[in-house]
Scaffold this motif. Sequence first.
Motif, PDB file in Angstrom:
ATOM      1  N   ARG A  10      -9.676 -26.725   1.313  1.00 59.54           N
ATOM      2  CA  ARG A  10     -10.168 -25.433   1.798  1.00 59.54           C
ATOM      3  C   ARG A  10     -10.965 -24.721   0.724  1.00 59.54           C
ATOM      4  O   ARG A  10     -11.981 -24.103   1.006  1.00 59.54           O
ATOM      5  CB  ARG A  10      -9.004 -24.560   2.270  1.00 59.54           C
ATOM      6  N   VAL A  12     -12.747 -26.069  -1.694  1.00 59.95           N
ATOM      7  CA  VAL A  12     -14.085 -26.675  -1.777  1.00 59.95           C
ATOM      8  C   VAL A  12     -14.946 -26.209  -0.611  1.00 59.95           C
ATOM      9  O   VAL A  12     -16.114 -25.850  -0.782  1.00 59.95           O
ATOM     10  CB  VAL A  12     -13.985 -28.218  -1.801  1.00 59.95           C
ATOM     11  N   MET A  13     -14.329 -26.159   0.595  1.00 60.63           N
ATOM     12  CA  MET A  13     -15.120 -25.760   1.769  1.00 60.63           C
ATOM     13  C   MET A  13     -15.630 -24.337   1.615  1.00 60.63           C
ATOM     14  O   MET A  13     -16.803 -24.061   1.895  1.00 60.63           O
ATOM     15  CB  MET A  13     -14.284 -25.873   3.049  1.00 60.63           C
ATOM     16  N   LEU A  16     -18.532 -24.286  -0.740  1.00 60.29           N
ATOM     17  CA  LEU A  16     -19.751 -24.863  -0.181  1.00 60.29           C
ATOM     18  C   LEU A  16     -20.335 -23.944   0.891  1.00 60.29           C
ATOM     19  O   LEU A  16     -21.557 -23.796   1.006  1.00 60.29           O
ATOM     20  CB  LEU A  16     -19.479 -26.253   0.387  1.00 60.29           C
ATOM     21  N   LEU A  17     -19.455 -23.316   1.690  1.00 59.73           N
ATOM     22  CA  LEU A  17     -19.950 -22.370   2.690  1.00 59.73           C
ATOM     23  C   LEU A  17     -20.647 -21.203   2.009  1.00 59.73           C
ATOM     24  O   LEU A  17     -21.669 -20.708   2.500  1.00 59.73           O
ATOM     25  CB  LEU A  17     -18.788 -21.852   3.551  1.00 59.73           C
ATOM     26  N   VAL A  19     -22.257 -21.359  -0.780  1.00 57.99           N
ATOM     27  CA  VAL A  19     -23.576 -21.858  -1.181  1.00 57.99           C
ATOM     28  C   VAL A  19     -24.518 -21.824   0.020  1.00 57.99           C
ATOM     29  O   VAL A  19     -25.663 -21.354  -0.074  1.00 57.99           O
ATOM     30  CB  VAL A  19     -23.469 -23.295  -1.747  1.00 57.99           C
ATOM     31  N   ALA A  20     -24.019 -22.300   1.178  1.00 64.81           N
ATOM     32  CA  ALA A  20     -24.870 -22.309   2.374  1.00 64.81           C
ATOM     33  C   ALA A  20     -25.300 -20.888   2.727  1.00 64.81           C
ATOM     34  O   ALA A  20     -26.470 -20.640   3.029  1.00 64.81           O
ATOM     35  CB  ALA A  20     -24.133 -22.962   3.538  1.00 64.81           C
ATOM     36  N   MET A  23     -27.910 -19.678   0.318  1.00 65.74           N
ATOM     37  CA  MET A  23     -29.213 -20.303   0.529  1.00 65.74           C
ATOM     38  C   MET A  23     -29.902 -19.724   1.757  1.00 65.74           C
ATOM     39  O   MET A  23     -31.127 -19.632   1.806  1.00 65.74           O
ATOM     40  CB  MET A  23     -29.094 -21.821   0.642  1.00 65.74           C
ATOM     41  N   PHE A  24     -29.096 -19.332   2.778  1.00 67.43           N
ATOM     42  CA  PHE A  24     -29.698 -18.657   3.933  1.00 67.43           C
ATOM     43  C   PHE A  24     -30.348 -17.358   3.464  1.00 67.43           C
ATOM     44  O   PHE A  24     -31.481 -17.038   3.834  1.00 67.43           O
ATOM     45  CB  PHE A  24     -28.624 -18.381   4.995  1.00 67.43           C
ATOM     46  N   PHE A  26     -31.362 -16.811   0.459  1.00 70.32           N
ATOM     47  CA  PHE A  26     -32.488 -17.173  -0.404  1.00 70.32           C
ATOM     48  C   PHE A  26     -33.755 -17.372   0.415  1.00 70.32           C
ATOM     49  O   PHE A  26     -34.852 -16.986  -0.005  1.00 70.32           O
ATOM     50  CB  PHE A  26     -32.162 -18.440  -1.195  1.00 70.32           C
ATOM     51  N   GLY A  27     -33.603 -17.977   1.614  1.00 71.46           N
ATOM     52  CA  GLY A  27     -34.762 -18.149   2.499  1.00 71.46           C
ATOM     53  C   GLY A  27     -35.434 -16.809   2.750  1.00 71.46           C
ATOM     54  O   GLY A  27     -36.656 -16.687   2.681  1.00 71.46           O
TER      55      GLY A  27
ATOM     56  N   PHE B 114     -11.816 -32.677   6.773  1.00 71.95           N
ATOM     57  CA  PHE B 114     -11.625 -31.706   7.856  1.00 71.95           C
ATOM     58  C   PHE B 114     -11.888 -32.432   9.170  1.00 71.95           C
ATOM     59  O   PHE B 114     -13.016 -32.423   9.680  1.00 71.95           O
ATOM     60  CB  PHE B 114     -12.567 -30.519   7.705  1.00 71.95           C
ATOM     61  N   ILE B 180     -20.434 -30.501   4.358  1.00 69.31           N
ATOM     62  CA  ILE B 180     -19.271 -29.915   3.683  1.00 69.31           C
ATOM     63  C   ILE B 180     -18.105 -30.890   3.785  1.00 69.31           C
ATOM     64  O   ILE B 180     -17.384 -31.139   2.814  1.00 69.31           O
ATOM     65  CB  ILE B 180     -18.925 -28.549   4.322  1.00 69.31           C
ATOM     66  N   ILE B 214     -26.587 -28.876   2.146  1.00 73.34           N
ATOM     67  CA  ILE B 214     -25.976 -27.549   2.115  1.00 73.34           C
ATOM     68  C   ILE B 214     -26.946 -26.545   1.510  1.00 73.34           C
ATOM     69  O   ILE B 214     -26.978 -25.378   1.883  1.00 73.34           O
ATOM     70  CB  ILE B 214     -24.654 -27.601   1.325  1.00 73.34           C
ATOM     71  N   ALA B 215     -27.784 -27.010   0.581  1.00 73.51           N
ATOM     72  CA  ALA B 215     -28.717 -26.086  -0.062  1.00 73.51           C
ATOM     73  C   ALA B 215     -29.933 -25.791   0.796  1.00 73.51           C
ATOM     74  O   ALA B 215     -30.445 -24.676   0.762  1.00 73.51           O
ATOM     75  CB  ALA B 215     -29.164 -26.644  -1.414  1.00 73.51           C
ATOM     76  N   PRO B 218     -29.802 -24.230   5.346  1.00 73.79           N
ATOM     77  CA  PRO B 218     -29.821 -22.784   5.621  1.00 73.79           C
ATOM     78  C   PRO B 218     -31.208 -22.178   5.431  1.00 73.79           C
ATOM     79  O   PRO B 218     -31.550 -21.206   6.114  1.00 73.79           O
ATOM     80  CB  PRO B 218     -28.836 -22.208   4.604  1.00 73.79           C
ATOM     81  N   VAL B 219     -32.007 -22.727   4.536  1.00 71.67           N
ATOM     82  CA  VAL B 219     -33.356 -22.196   4.343  1.00 71.67           C
ATOM     83  C   VAL B 219     -34.192 -22.453   5.595  1.00 71.67           C
ATOM     84  O   VAL B 219     -34.933 -21.576   6.072  1.00 71.67           O
ATOM     85  CB  VAL B 219     -34.010 -22.825   3.098  1.00 71.67           C
TER      86      VAL B 219
END
Lengths: 188, 536
Positions: A10, A12-13, A16-17, A19-20, A23-24, A26-27, B114, B180, B214-215, B218-219
Motif C-alpha cells: 500500500r 508503494v501504491m 506511485l499514485l 507521482v501520477a 504528473m497530471f 505537471f501537464g 493488488f 502501479i 506512471i510519469a 497523466p500528462v
Amino acid sequence: MSEKRSADNRRVMVRLLAVAGLMFGFGYAMVPMYQKFCEVTGINNLLNADDPLRNTQVDTSRTITVEFDANLHGLPWSFKPGQTSVAVHPGELVHVVYRVSNTRDHPVTGQAIPSYGPQLAAAHFRKMECFCFTKQTLGAGESREMPVVFVIDPALPKDVNTITLSYTFFEVAGTLAEPASKPSRPGA
Amino acid sequence: MEATHVHGAGHAHGDDHAHHPKGIMRWITTTNHKDIGTMYLWFSFAMFMVGGAMALIIRAELFQPGLQYVEPEFFNQMITLHGLIMVFGAIMPAFVGFANWMIPMMIGAPDMAFARMNNWSFWLLPPAGILLTASMFVPGGAAGTGWTLYPPLSIQMGIGMDMAIFAVHILGMSSIMGSINIVTTILNLRAPTMPLMRMPMFCWTWLITGYLLIAVMPVLAGAVTMILTDRHFGTSFFNAAGGGDPVLFQHIFWFFGHPEVYIIALPAFGVVSHVIPAFARKPIFGYTSMVYAIASIALISFIVWAHHMYVVGMPVAGQLYFMYATILIAVPTGVKVFNWVATMWRGSMTFETPMLFALGFLFLFTIGGFTGLVLSNTAVDVQLQDTYYVVAHFHYVMVAGALFSAFAAVYYWLPKWTGHMYDEKLGQWHFWLSIISFNIAFFPQHFLGLAGMPRRIPDYALQFTDFNQVSTYGAFGFGLSQLLFLYVVLKAIRGGEKAAAKPWEGATGLEWTVPSPAPYHTFEDPPVLTESKGHA
C-alpha cells in the motif's frame, strides 16, 4: 499475504499514485511554464505585434565600400557625386545623389553612362532609380541634385569588398530624335 | 479451450476451487494474474484485428491515385482509429498481458500485488475499445485528427472526438493502475533471495516501463482534458481565438508521446533479452550494461520530445539541442543491440519460431532505429516531416520491433500457458510470411517519403502509384498472415505435443520450474534461488 507485506504494497501504491497525481498537475503546469519560457526567450509571443516589416535579406555580416566617381566627356558642365563613398550591406537599399550644373548659357542635353570597377560587380549592382536611365536636359545655368537608388545583390562574390561606380556624361548630339543607348549596360 | 486447461490445473493443484465462479463470471470476477494475463492477450489480439482491418481499408484506398472506396473524411478517421487502437488497444495491452502472466512466475510471487485492482485495470479496457470503435457510428464520425489529436482540428470535431478523449482517459487510468501493480509487484514480491540486479531482464524492462507510464500517462490525460475543456467549457488552452496556442498542445502531447515510444519498446527489448539467450544457449551478454542502458534510454526519453515538431517554428538553438539529445539515445540502444549480437556470438543457436521472430526484431528494429537517426537530423527532417518516410520509420519500430517481439513472446511462452507445443512448421510459416510481407508493405514507403508523398492523405500524385501498389499487396499479405497466427495459437490451446516444464533447452528462469501448463496458483511459498536460476 502477510499484514506487513500488504502495508508495504500500500505504501508503494500511495507513493506511485502521488507521482501520477503530480504528473497530471505537471501537464497543466506546462501551460504557464511554456508561456513564461516563450516570453523570456522572445519566441512566439502572440500578444505583441510583430516586428515592423523590414527587408530580411540584408546580409549584415558583410560591408561593401561603394566609391563614386564622375566624369565629363566634352560637356561644359560641372558634375560631382554628393559623397565620395558609402559603406553598405548587401541587400540594403541605398540612396545617394550626384550634383550637376550647366555652366553654359543655353540648354544642353546629356546622357550619363555608368561603369563599374571591378567589372564583375556590374551584374550584382542593381539600380532601382538612376538619372542615367534617361537623357538629362539642363537649362542655361541650371543646377540639379540627381538621385541614384541601388541595392547590392547579396550574391556578390565574397572577395569583392569595394565597388567603384563611375558615371561619364556625354553630350547627346543634335535633338531628341537620336535614341539613347541602353543606359544600364555596364562599361558602355 | 485454454480456460479448461488452466482451470483443471487449478483443481489439481489448489484447494480453493470453491472460491471462483464458473462461466463468464469467472472471467469477470477473476483476480488471478494468469486469467487476467490471458484476457489482456485476447483483448489485444481482438484490437489488433480491428486496427489491422482499418489499416487494410487505408491501403486499399491507396492502391490507386484518386478516390476509390472511401471518402476523405472516413479515410482520416481510419488513420486516427488505426493509430489509437494499435498503440493503446493492441501493443500496450499485449505487453501488460505478458507482464501479468510472467512477472509473478519470474520473480517467484504468488500473484500480482493488488489482485483486485488488476481485475479493474483489465476491465477498463473493453469499454475504451468499444468507445473508440463505436465513435465511427455517431454523427460526424470518429476523430479524424490522426492519433496525435492536434488542435485546432481536435477542438472543432464532433461527438466522436469526445468519445476518443474519454477512451484515452479510461485507457490512461487502466495503464496507470496496471503500472502501479507491476512496479509494486516487482519491488515488493520478489523471492527473498532475488536481488534487483539478478532479476530477469523482462522484469527490469517492465519496472522501468512502469515508472515511465506512471510519469507520462497523466500528462496525456491532462492534455486531452484541456482539449475537452476547450471544446465544452470555454477554456482557451489551445484555442487561438481565445488567446490559446495550438503548438502548446504539441509540446504537452509529445512530452507524453516520446516516452510512450519507449513504453512500447522497452518490454519488447525485455522479451528479446529472454529469447535470444535461450536459443543461443548462452546467458545474456552484459546484464549490468543492459540494465543501465534501459534506465538511460528511459531518462533521455523525457528530454527529446520536440524532435517530433522541428517545423513548428522553433529557434535554431532549440532544434540543435533536440537533435543532439535525440542522437544521444542511439548510444544506449546501440549497447543493447551490441549485447544481443554478442549473446549470439559463438552460441549454440537453433532457430525455432520465437528465435526467428527475435532475430527478425533485431534486424528490422535496427533498420527502424537507423531511419530514426536520419529523421532526428533537423535539416533532413524539415524535408521528411509528415511524409511516408516517417510512416515507414515508425512501422519498422512498432511492427517489426514491438509486434515481432510480442510474437516471439507468444511462441516462447505458449507451451507454458497451454501445456502444448505449438505447430513449429506453421509457426515458421507465420514468421516467414510476416517478415516478407511486412517488408513488401513498408520498405517501399521509404522511397515514397523520400519522393515527397505526404502521409494521412487519401489521394496522391500519379508517379507514386507503383510503390503504393506494392505496399498494398504487402499489407494485405501481412494482414492475412496473422490469421495463420490465430490458427497456430488455437491449435496449441486445443492440443498438440505435450510440453515439458522447460520445453526450451537453453531457457532459464523460475517460470520454467513450474509444470506446463502452469498451475492456477504458483509459488504460494517463495522459492529459494540457486546460483543457476538467476537472471534469465
